[in-house]
Design an enzyme around this catalytic site. Structure first.
Site, PDB file in Angstrom:
ATOM      1  N   GLU A 101       0.827  -1.211   0.000  1.00 24.86           N
ATOM      2  CA  GLU A 101       0.000   0.000   0.000  1.00 24.86           C
ATOM      3  C   GLU A 101       0.860   1.260   0.000  1.00 24.86           C
ATOM      4  O   GLU A 101       0.531   2.247  -0.673  1.00 24.86           O
ATOM      5  CB  GLU A 101      -0.950  -0.003   1.201  1.00 24.86           C
TER       6      GLU A 101
ATOM      7  N   HIS B 207     -11.648  -5.800   8.114  1.00 20.89           N
ATOM      8  CA  HIS B 207     -12.397  -5.504   6.891  1.00 20.89           C
ATOM      9  C   HIS B 207     -13.625  -4.652   7.230  1.00 20.89           C
ATOM     10  O   HIS B 207     -14.632  -4.718   6.547  1.00 20.89           O
ATOM     11  CB  HIS B 207     -12.844  -6.791   6.187  1.00 20.89           C
TER      12      HIS B 207
END
Lengths: 324, 286
Positions: free
Chosen positions: A60, A129
């Protein structure tokens, strides 16, 4: 005008912006061949090729860092982080680099990039999540933070974010992705950043909320309306810079405010919104400002519906505020 | 062909500027000055190997790159002293000058995040059909960071036109017994070590830029510096020994550069302080 869900509306926004402006490129994990973990980028690789739709390594910080370099050069990169929970490895690149590039270069450079990330709970995603990290980014000068609650807003806000000259963190409520369909214009359009939407007009209490919680606020407002409590709901859509004028105008009318958000309570964006309102409309307040939020815990798996500020938790707050 | 006298002039100007700024910092007239750590020759020799259209991604210690590419001494003093005309509008700390016109990126702190930006920039240039190369500097500490490895990974996979130059000061750090030049192997990136000699540095940077321009991908160069030797003094002596400059000419060069620095300092001192309005400038584009 066609009925579309949020995934389709976002996909259309990306497709049309890539057609309009060849500086727009997409990069992220699985955004190409797979079309993104939620299929938001589906079909873009076939339409625009590998040069502009780039599958990246699982890194990322690297994704955002590369996007910054592209933006500084003059492209309009749209980076995808698969889940907002995964954005932290890129935190330094976002907070110390993207947010400060224009500032520290004295305007020599701008950094026009969009970082998309699905956000929020309600899909049995558990700890990693489900998170709602908007407050970290709202706290960082130089970033704009957006979170649409419906397909129409999603398309117009994403197009505006891509065309904006500053870095935009674009949170997409994953619980809404395919849960809501509505009429969305087929042609491109912009919804200006920094403009709230009045979801529902009311007289007695103002709710400020965004993302998937807009629907919980609507359900709660319906329920208390049977007891004669009229609720106005404001969806800021752009979380920062926030349209405080629209919120204050509403509170000046209702005299009461409840902020609802999924993120933990302490130092959440709700605290800042309530302070901004208190500074501007103190003498209009007829009840203490209230927050209905996620608990101050990591996001739970089994008890996620206890953690989320769903309608059954908003209703008592509305009644208590109305009766204060 | 590298002109050693040009190298000397650039490096000496940067050194003398750093010395003057450091004096001002010690007197608490300005903030902390990030030292080039006597690596001026590396910066000059590498920067002079570039085409004007190529880019430099410096670390905060490599601010002199902007000087080599034409930023005025006056601009540095205006930044240091917080005077009108500071190209960063009072926003960047010392060492943070960037210049789009000179193709100098904004250096990153605390991590070498700029190495990853260099990859994105090189990628963007290629997407736009330009044959531009990015020269990115870091140190032996920088190679320990995740950003360094992100940069090698992205540039290695996509064969991006980036030339990484690592200034290895030889500071003892706990690290695996792998030479820095070999750190790119796992990413498919060739590397080479190079002595701290301007001609050698210029040669290897020029050739690696050329291969990068031709699509052969990134390259990793490790320049070995010794903390015990001042390479600029050694270079001056070697030029005298080789008959390329006389001691008198060197003295005159130094005197002229010092005069330029004093004049720039004076001019910046006389400039108006940055107005309050420029402090806390809008964080967003207007």
């Amino acid at each position: 005008m066609t009925q579309k869900n949020m995934v389709k509306a976002l996909n259309e926004a990306l497709y049309q912006e890539m057609a309009r402006d060849d500086r727009v490129v997409i990069l992220g994990e699985d955004v190409g061949k797979i079309g993104g973990v939620f299929r938001v980028t589906e079909g873009l690789l076939e339409a625009y090729g590998e040069a502009r739709v780039i599958d990246t390594p699982l890194d990322e910080g690297g994704i955002v860092g590369v996007a910054i370099g592209m933006a500084v050069y003059g492209l309009r990169p749209v980076a995808e982080i698969q889940f907002a929970d995964f954005i932290y490895p890129a935190f330094d690149q976002i907070v110390n680099e993207a947010a400060k590039y224009r500032y520290r270069s004295g305007g020599e450079y701008t950094c026009p990039l969009v970082i998309r990330a699905p956000v929020g709970g309600g899909i049995k995603g558990g700890l990693y999540h489900s998170q709602s990290p908007e407050a970290y980014f709202v706290h960082t000068p130089g970033l704009k933070v957006v979170c649409p609650s419906n397909p129409y807003d999603a398309k117009g806000l994403l197009i505006a974010a891509i065309r904006d000259d500053d870095p935009v963190i674009f949170f997409e409520p994953k619980r809404v992705y395919r849960a809501v369909k509505m009429d969305v214009p087929d042609e491109p359009y912009e919804i200006p950043l920094g403009k709230a939407r009045i979801v529902r007009e009311g007289e007695h209490i103002t709710i400020v909320t965004w993302g998937a919680m807009v629907y919980e606020a609507i359900a709660a407002a319906e329920e208390v309306s049977r007891e004669g409590i009229s609720v106005e709901i404001i969806d800021p859509r752009t979380l920062w810079p926030i349209d405080i004028e629209t919120i204050v105008r509403s509170v000046q009318k209702t005299g009461r405010i409840v902020v609802v958000h999924e993120a933990p309570r302490t130092c959440g964006l709700g605290a800042e919104i309530l302070q901004l309102v208190t500074e501007r409309a103190f003498l209009h307040l007829q009840a203490p400002p209230v927050r209905v939020t996620g608990w101050d815990t990591p996001f739970p798996y089994t008890l996620e519906n206890e953690n989320l500020p769903l309608a059954h938790r908003i209703v008592p707050a509305l009644i208590a505020t109305a009766k204060y | 062909m590298l002109d050693p006298i040009v190298v000397l002039e650039h490096a000496l100007r940067a050194r003398l500027l750093e010395e003057r700024l450091s004096l001002l910092a010690r007197a608490r007239h300005i903030g902390h000055v990030p030292s080039a750590q006597k690596a001026e020759l590396v910066l000059v020799a590498a920067a002079l190997a570039l085409e004007p259209s190529d880019w430099i991604a410096p670390s905060h210690r490599d601010w002199a790159c902007a000087l080599f590419r034409g930023l005025s001494l006056d601009a540095f003093f205006r930044q240091a002293l917080g005077r009108a005309g500071d190209p960063t509008l009072g926003n960047a700390s010392l060492g943070g000058i960037s210049a789009r016109a000179l193709r100098i990126l904004s250096p990153s702190l605390p991590s070498p995040a700029h190495l990853v930006h260099a990859c994105g920039l090189a990628w963007a240039a290629r997407l736009r059909g330009q044959r531009e190369v990015v020269l990115a500097f870091t140190s032996e500490s920088g190679v320990e960071s995740g950003d360094f490895h992100s940069a090698l990974n992205f540039s290695g996979i996509h064969r991006l036109p980036v030339v990484f130059v690592v200034k290895n000061l030889g500071v003892e750090l706990p690290r695996p017994p792998v030479p820095i030049r070999e750190k790119g192997i796992a990413y498919g990136i060739e590397g080479q070590s190079c002595p701290n000699e301007p001609e050698a540095i210029h040669r290897v940077v020029a050739s690696s830029c050329e291969r990068a321009r031709e699509g052969e991908g990134p390259f990793l160069i490790e320049v070995e510096l010794s903390p015990k030797v001042d390479p600029l003094r050694a270079f001056e002596q070697s030029l005298i020994n080789r008959g390329l400059i006389s001691a008198e000419s060197l003295f005159a060069l130094r005197r002229n550069l010092l005069a330029d620095i004093s004049s720039a300092y004076q001019s910046a001192l006389e400039a108006l302080p940055l107005s309050q309005g420029s402090i806390g400038a809008e964080p967003y584009a207007l």
